[in-house]
Scaffold this motif. Structure first.
Motif: not given
Length: 395
Positions: A345-361
């Protein structure tokens, strides 16, 4: 002295079982608290264990850029722990009697109920000195260093909370860093009316990089010990998409470093993991500014100053859904929570952040910067100033 007259300075004695050069949340809080009241013009004295045997005395020390008097009491190394030192209890009582008779502080603020805090609370109460207590300690947190068998550990926890209650009842006010920590203390002792007061920090001391990311770097800051569960983060790394080329920097040191270095090698991620060891404050801030995501898997945080520092550095947070960490993470706004110990689950949450567009990040970065403003150190100092003077803090 009028309790409402802030033109009159206070003589404040802060009692600590851990203080500079120790690196942990309780020590950092005490350092910022002491320095904050020095800047406000109060007469601040700190009691803390010495770092060498037979070194008892008052020393002028620079803490957080401010000169103050630190009374160092002879201490001994607790060998199951990588840095902890303790003052012999019977000596602490003797030291406390002499110091209080000499110093005559207006208020004593203890940071734990263990040895230094216990001695100051007991002797201070005899002399009618106002005592404020902040609890940074859960008996559960020290079990890894007791060398006790499992059955004895359960007895130790029950004894530990009863022992804490005996000391804390001497205080006119008790605080903890968060509401959840206050509730936890009230469930395990007879104390009521425990106040949540953030450890606080000065957000302007940290720098956020809001430019688009050019690399994916996770960072953790803190002691490298069992309770931080850094192994969970290491186990999540191989689950991440190799195309993301994620690096992980562990800022800090501790007794688990060699074990974690071996685990990283066994998992095949050693070339992507950096152990910095102990660093300066400036270097710590640099690592936070350079990172992409702050990750913390600890299950025993009463607040987590390191997480607040990461927020002040504009980082999205991925944290274990345990103890006080959920207070710092607004799900989907400035980060995500994961089930403690669940590396998938941790890997999934990290992936969600790193997959964000520049604007969403960037939106997530700004959410962290906004949320940390509630933990401004001046609010914390105002609250303790009121408590020191016997007043009810403003809401």
């Amino acid at each position: 002295m009028s309790t409402s007259d802030r033109s009159q300075t206070l003589r404040i004695l802060i009692g600590c079982d851990t203080f500079s050069p120790d690196v942990n949340g309780a020590a950092r809080f005490a350092e910022r608290l002491a320095a904050g009241f020095v800047r406000r013009g109060d007469d601040v004295h700190v009691v803390a264990p010495s770092k060498r045997v037979n070194r008892t005395g008052a020393f002028a020390e620079t803490i957080e850029g401010e000169r103050m008097t630190v009374h160092r009491w002879t201490s001994w190394r607790w060998y199951p722990h990588d840095w902890l030192r303790f003052v012999l209890p019977w000596r602490a009582r003797s030291y406390a009697r002499r110091l209080l008779d000499q110093l005559r502080p207006d208020v004593i603020h203890i940071q734990s109920h263990i040895v230094v805090g216990r001695a100051l609370a007991k002797e201070g109460a005899k002399r009618g000195i106002r005592i404020i207590a902040t609890n940074h300690v859960m008996p559960e947190n020290v079990l890894d260093f007791t060398l006790l068998p499992e059955r004895a550990k359960r007895l130790f926890v029950r004894w530990g909370w009863r022992d804490a209650d005996r000391v804390l009842r001497r205080a006119s006010a008790i605080t903890t860093p968060t509401r959840r920590a206050a509730d936890f203390l009230e469930r395990n002792t007879d104390r009521r009316g425990v106040l949540p007061v953030s450890c606080g920090l000065r957000a302007s001391d940290y720098t956020a990089d809001l430019t688009p990311r050019t690399r994916n770097e996770l960072v953790f800051v803190g002691r490298v010990t069992l309770e931080k569960e850094i192994d969970v983060i290491l186990r999540a790394l191989p689950r991440l998409d190799p195309a993301l080329d994620v690096r992980f920097t562990i800022v800090g040191d501790g007794d688990q470093r060699k074990n974690l270095e071996k685990l990283a090698a066994d998992l095949g991620v050693a070339n992507r993991v950096t152990f910095t060891g102990r660093v300066s404050d400036e270097q710590l801030r640099g690592h936070l500014t350079a990172a992409s995501v702050f990750v913390i898997a600890s299950i025993a945080e009463l607040q987590s100053i390191a997480t607040m520092e990461a927020m002040a550095s504009g980082l999205p947070i991925v944290a274990a859904n345990a103890m006080a960490l959920p207070h710092l993470v607004d799900e989907g706004e400035n980060g995500y929570l994961f089930q403690p110990g669940n590396d998938r689950e941790l890997a999934d949450r990290i992936s969600r952040v790193l997959a964000l567009s520049d604007a969403d990040y960037e939106r997530m970065q700004r959410a962290s910067l906004e949320a940390v403003q509630a933990h401004d150190i001046d609010r914390t100092l105002d609250t303790f100033d009121a408590l020191y003077r016997g007043e009810r803090p403003e809401a």
